[in-house]
Design a protein around this motif. Sequence first.
Motif, PDB file in Angstrom:
ATOM      1  N   LEU A 116       0.815  -1.215   0.000  1.00 30.82           N
ATOM      2  CA  LEU A 116       0.000   0.000   0.000  1.00 30.82           C
ATOM      3  C   LEU A 116       0.846   1.262   0.000  1.00 30.82           C
ATOM      4  O   LEU A 116       0.444   2.268  -0.606  1.00 30.82           O
ATOM      5  CB  LEU A 116      -0.957   0.002   1.195  1.00 30.82           C
ATOM      6  N   SER A 117       1.996   1.232   0.628  1.00 27.95           N
ATOM      7  CA  SER A 117       2.844   2.425   0.581  1.00 27.95           C
ATOM      8  C   SER A 117       3.370   2.636  -0.829  1.00 27.95           C
ATOM      9  O   SER A 117       3.555   3.785  -1.265  1.00 27.95           O
ATOM     10  CB  SER A 117       3.997   2.310   1.580  1.00 27.95           C
ATOM     11  N   GLY A 118       3.570   1.546  -1.582  1.00 33.29           N
ATOM     12  CA  GLY A 118       3.947   1.675  -2.982  1.00 33.29           C
ATOM     13  C   GLY A 118       2.842   2.311  -3.800  1.00 33.29           C
ATOM     14  O   GLY A 118       3.095   3.167  -4.657  1.00 33.29           O
ATOM     15  N   LEU A 119       1.606   1.908  -3.518  1.00 33.18           N
ATOM     16  CA  LEU A 119       0.459   2.514  -4.203  1.00 33.18           C
ATOM     17  C   LEU A 119       0.341   3.988  -3.830  1.00 33.18           C
ATOM     18  O   LEU A 119      -0.003   4.825  -4.675  1.00 33.18           O
ATOM     19  CB  LEU A 119      -0.832   1.781  -3.840  1.00 33.18           C
ATOM     20  N   ALA A 120       0.616   4.301  -2.570  1.00 29.01           N
ATOM     21  CA  ALA A 120       0.516   5.696  -2.119  1.00 29.01           C
ATOM     22  C   ALA A 120       1.499   6.592  -2.860  1.00 29.01           C
ATOM     23  O   ALA A 120       1.206   7.769  -3.126  1.00 29.01           O
ATOM     24  CB  ALA A 120       0.765   5.768  -0.613  1.00 29.01           C
TER      25      ALA A 120
END
Length: 344
Positions: A116-120
Motif C-alpha cells: 500500500l505504501s507503494g500505491l501511495a
Amino acid sequence: MSAEASSLAGVRWVVLSDGARPTEDIYFLESAAPALCQQGAVVERFDTRRYHLPTRWALRRLAGANLLIVRSLGERWVRLLERHRERFERIVYLIDDDLGAVTRTDGLPAAYVARLSGLAMRQPALLALADEVVACCEALVAQLGREHANVSLLTPPMLAPSAELADFTQSDWIIGYHGTRAHRDDIAHLAPALTPVMASHPQARLEIMMGRHVPESFCGIARLETPEALPWKAFQQYQATRRIQIGLAPLLETPFNRGKSWIKFLDIAAMGGVGIYSRRAPYDGIVEHGVDGLLVGDDPSEWRAALEQLLADPAATQAMAERALQKARDIGAVEACTSFWSSR
C-alpha cells in the motif's frame, strides 16, 4: 428503446483495473453498472495487468470513454494517460482506503505496508490526472480535499438486498468476524472479552475468518473456528449462505482505520445478524445504539457486556437485527449508487 433506457446512450465507462476487484464490484461493476447499461451506457472492465498489446490498439479502444481508476494503476498506464489525456472523456479516481496511513500505523503486516505504501507513492499522479476523486467516507473526503479540488462522497452500497435474517430461536448462535489481516490487531484486542463469553456460553460458536493468521491470543478459546480468508467471489457466495447472529466490528483508533467506510455494517446485516461496533467514526454516524446495533468503547469489558446483553435476550437481539437489515437496505440502496454514477 424507451426514453428512460436511452438516457445514457453513447456514454462509455471503462474500468482500468489494476486488480482491486472487490472495490470495483462494490462501488461500480455490480452495483451501478447493470442499471447504467439498461439506460444505454456501455461498461467495460479492462485488466491492465494482463494487457500487452500495442499502445496504438489500447488508445483506439479507450478513445472517447470515461475512465474509472480504482485504487491504483501501473506506472506504465499512468504515463500513457498523461501523454494522451485529450483522447479520453472524464477520468475518475475511486479510493476506499487511506493508502499513505499504513506507514503511520503500527501492527500491520509488513507485506501489506509495502504494497500500500507503494500505491501511495503513485497516488499524486492519479490525483493530477483525475477530473474527480470519489472516496468512501467523510474522513477520506476531507483528507483528499486538501489535495484535489473535486472530491465526492460515495458510501458503499449493499450488494445483497435480498439477505435474510439468521435464526435467533436456535441455541447454537454464531459470533462472527470476517475481516482482513490488516485488522488483526483490532480483533486481537477482543480476546479478553471473547474468552470468558465463550467459556460461559457452551452452545455458542466463534468464527474468525483469518485461518493461520488468527491472533495468538485466541489460542484456547472454546469452540473457535478459523476458516481461511476467501477470494472475493468465493466470499460473496459464502456470505450469501452463511448466517451469523452476532457480528463483531472492532476499529481501534489508528491513522489507517480513520479512512474506513461503514461496509462492515452492511456485511453483518447481509449475514442476518446484529453487530457490535467501536464507538467511533464511521459507525457512530449510522448505528443507533440499542436499536440496530451496539456501540462500545475500546475496553474489552464493554465488549463482553455487549455480547452478554445480546446472548441473554434473543427476542431483543432479533429485533435489532431486523432493524439493522432494513437500515442496511436503506443506506446501501443500489439505486443511490446508480444515480451517483449516472450524473457523472
